[in-house]
Design an enzyme around this catalytic site. Sequence first.
Site, mmCIF file in Angstrom:
data_model
loop_
_atom_site.group_PDB
_atom_site.id
_atom_site.type_symbol
_atom_site.label_atom_id
_atom_site.label_comp_id
_atom_site.label_asym_id
_atom_site.label_seq_id
_atom_site.Cartn_x
_atom_site.Cartn_y
_atom_site.Cartn_z
ATOM 1 N N ARG A 71 0.809 -1.217 0.000
ATOM 2 C CA ARG A 71 0.000 0.000 0.000
ATOM 3 C C ARG A 71 0.840 1.264 0.000
ATOM 4 N NH1 ARG A 71 -0.738 3.007 4.226
ATOM 5 N NH2 ARG A 71 0.056 1.369 5.607
ATOM 6 N N CYS A 83 -3.247 -3.585 12.663
ATOM 7 C CA CYS A 83 -2.297 -4.608 12.215
ATOM 8 C C CYS A 83 -2.305 -5.786 13.193
ATOM 9 C CB CYS A 83 -0.898 -4.020 12.106
ATOM 10 S SG CYS A 83 -0.741 -2.726 10.863
#
Length: 264
Positions: free
Chosen positions: A21, A146
Site C-alpha cells: 500500500r 495490524c
Amino acid sequence: MRAYLDLVQHVLEHGHRKEDRTGTGTLSVFGHQMRFDLEAGFPLVTTKRVFWRGVAEELLWFIRGSTNARELEDKGVRIWSPWADPDGELGPVYGAQWRSWRAADGREIDQLQQVLTELRQRPDSRRHLVSAWNVGELERMNLPPCHLLFQFYVAEGRLSCQLYQRSADLFLGVPFNIASYSLLTHLVARHVGLEVGEFIWTGGDCHLYLNHLAQAREQLSRAPRPLPTLHIDPGVTDLFAVRYEHLRLAGYDPHPKLTAPVAV
C-alpha cells in the site's frame, strides 16, 4: 530473542518480493509463530534499542480507550502522529474497539472489561478474546489494525496470551508489538491474581520493507544480550490505574538504536 532474529533471517533469505500500500515494496513470508516464556525475562529486543517508554505509553493509551494522538505526543511519543488528523484524532482505532466496540444494536461493548471479568469467573473459558477488527468501522479508521486479535489462556495458575498480527513490519513494528502484549499479559495477570505464562506471537504477512534491509542485516550481525526484567509497583494491581511511572525495566542493556523510515 533468538526466535525474532531467526524470523528476520528467514525473510531475508526466503521472502517473496511484493508491492504494498505504501509503495515501498517488501520481502514477505506468510504465516509464522514465536513463543516467549515470560518467566525467563521480558522479551524486549536487545540487538537494537527499543523505545520502551513508547511501548508502555501506547499500551496504556489503548487501555484507556483513547484514540487521540495528542495524548501520546504530550508524553513525547509520536508513533501515531503520521496518521492523525489536524486535531490528533485517528478514528475508532484500537482503544475504541477494546473499550467501546459499537454493536449493531447501538450498544457499546467494553471487550477488555468483559475479558477481565471472565478470567476471574470462568478461567477455563475459550472465549477470552479481544478483537480490534471491527469490519463495520474499518473505513473510519485512519489506519486499520495490524495486531488485531488477542486471546488469553489460563493453566496451572498462569496466564498466557496469543496475538494474531495480520501485517507485521518486522524491523520497526514487531519488536514493539512483542513487548507491548507481553506487558499487557503481565498487567492483566496481576489484575486477576495470576502468574505469567507465555506470550505467543502469530503473524500473517511477515515482511521487511525494502528500505529496512540494511538495518535488518546490521541487527543480525549483533549478538543478543540478556533479557531485562520487568518490575511493576507492588502497590498497583488495578489494570486501569497503571501509569508509566509504575513500571521499571531492570538490566536492559541493548546495542545502539538503528533508525529506519516509517512506511505511511
